[in-house]
Write an enzyme that holds these catalytic residues in place. Sequence first.
Site, PDB file in Angstrom:
ATOM      1  N   HIS A  62       0.843  -1.193   0.000  1.00  0.00           N
ATOM      2  CA  HIS A  62       0.000   0.000   0.000  1.00  0.00           C
ATOM      3  C   HIS A  62       0.875   1.237   0.000  1.00  0.00           C
ATOM      4  CE1 HIS A  62       0.919  -0.505   4.259  1.00  0.00           C
ATOM      5  NE2 HIS A  62       0.282   0.591   4.601  1.00  0.00           N
ATOM      6  N   HIS A  64       1.246   3.847   1.988  1.00  0.00           N
ATOM      7  CA  HIS A  64       1.772   4.553   3.159  1.00  0.00           C
ATOM      8  C   HIS A  64       3.301   4.626   3.077  1.00  0.00           C
ATOM      9  CE1 HIS A  64      -2.027   3.973   5.835  1.00  0.00           C
ATOM     10  NE2 HIS A  64      -2.100   5.038   5.073  1.00  0.00           N
ATOM     11  N   ASP A  66       5.858   4.382   5.008  1.00  0.00           N
ATOM     12  CA  ASP A  66       6.798   3.407   5.578  1.00  0.00           C
ATOM     13  C   ASP A  66       6.910   2.141   4.720  1.00  0.00           C
ATOM     14  OD1 ASP A  66       4.102   3.244   6.558  1.00  0.00           O
ATOM     15  OD2 ASP A  66       4.716   1.754   8.034  1.00  0.00           O
ATOM     16  N   HIS A  67       6.130   2.078   3.624  1.00  0.00           N
ATOM     17  CA  HIS A  67       6.209   0.923   2.719  1.00  0.00           C
ATOM     18  C   HIS A  67       6.706   1.304   1.326  1.00  0.00           C
ATOM     19  CE1 HIS A  67       3.952  -1.673   5.579  1.00  0.00           C
ATOM     20  NE2 HIS A  67       3.641  -0.471   6.025  1.00  0.00           N
ATOM     21  N   HIS A 142      -7.154  -2.124   5.973  1.00  0.00           N
ATOM     22  CA  HIS A 142      -6.308  -1.052   6.504  1.00  0.00           C
ATOM     23  C   HIS A 142      -6.973   0.289   6.173  1.00  0.00           C
ATOM     24  CE1 HIS A 142      -2.662   0.501   8.147  1.00  0.00           C
ATOM     25  NE2 HIS A 142      -2.104   0.880   7.015  1.00  0.00           N
ATOM     26  N   ASP A 170      -0.148  -3.854   5.924  1.00  0.00           N
ATOM     27  CA  ASP A 170      -0.668  -3.569   7.262  1.00  0.00           C
ATOM     28  C   ASP A 170      -2.151  -3.959   7.277  1.00  0.00           C
ATOM     29  OD1 ASP A 170       1.800  -2.350   7.379  1.00  0.00           O
ATOM     30  OD2 ASP A 170       1.042  -0.349   7.710  1.00  0.00           O
ATOM     31  N   HIS A 228       6.769  -4.999  11.877  1.00  0.00           N
ATOM     32  CA  HIS A 228       6.095  -3.706  11.716  1.00  0.00           C
ATOM     33  C   HIS A 228       5.754  -3.127  13.092  1.00  0.00           C
ATOM     34  CE1 HIS A 228       2.956  -0.763  10.454  1.00  0.00           C
ATOM     35  NE2 HIS A 228       3.667  -0.697   9.349  1.00  0.00           N
TER      36      HIS A 228
HETATM   37 ZN   LIG Z   1       3.020   0.536   7.784  1.00  0.00          ZN
HETATM   38 ZN   LIG Z   2      -0.071   1.488   6.566  1.00  0.00          ZN
END
Ligand SMILES: [Zn+2]
Ligand SMILES: [Zn+2]
Length: 270
Positions: A62, A64, A66-67, A142, A170, A228
């Site tokens: 996805h 976001h 942090d990915h 999510h 996530d 995570h």
């Molecule tokens: Zn994340």
């Molecule tokens: Zn996320």
Amino acid sequence: MRFEVTILGNGSASPAADKHQTAHVLNVREQFYLIDCGEGTRSRLLRVGVSPLKIRAVFISHIHGDHIYGLVPLISSLGLAGKQTPLKIFGPGAVGRMLDFFQNEFGQPVDFELDFTPVDTTAHRLVYENRSMEVWSVPLRHRTPTTGYHFVEKPDPHNHPTRSYAYLSDTLPSPKAAGLVRGVDLMYHEATFAHTDRRLARDTGHSTATEAARIALKAGAGELIIGHFSSRYKNLALLEDEARAVFPNTRVAAEGATFSVPLKKADPGL
Ligand SMILES: [Zn+2]
Ligand SMILES: [Zn+2]
């Protein structure tokens, strides 16, 4: 005949001095696949001894940060390294729009093709296959369209039972996702929070270590890796113990650690 996952980062969105953002490398019979690409992924790849040029395909869960914050730097590095062949990238449609922006607006597009395939985050579909592996999307729950991935080895000429890896991050706990990856050998499930913080998990679209373990149990997984982690937890053994109380064969996704699924005995009946 390896089938193994190396953890590049086990952190989540909030920065932590001792954690990197989410990224994994999957090695299927010496073919390398990148799963998510948090900030710093290119240097993490070098740290674990995997040349970015070896990556055959990238699977993004996805959009976001942090990915995906490591994806543009990784692509730039591949351009500098002289990559000529297309790079296959899979993920929700928004990832494709980010790649278009990079190619069209950064002024220095790379010479190789970014071969992006959008993944329907609401459907369980075969998204990629080659001679040794199939990859299926696994819809997750999510705050933004998110897909997990189920990597399933294809049979080899010696009829060894096939091996599999499920990446579920996530997400809120999803019994449906557990059903879709039933019997998986190795499951990664996010465990952003401890169960005492389950309200926080609920509000942010994440799972606790206990919930991750329940999903592994429901799926009949062979082994569970949790990761995570929120930056609030300094002692990851607490989360590991919490998960093990439900699913004993749980391990923390320590950065740099490799989790292997051994080749299983060939079925003599075949
Ligand atoms: Zn994340
Ligand atoms: Zn996320």
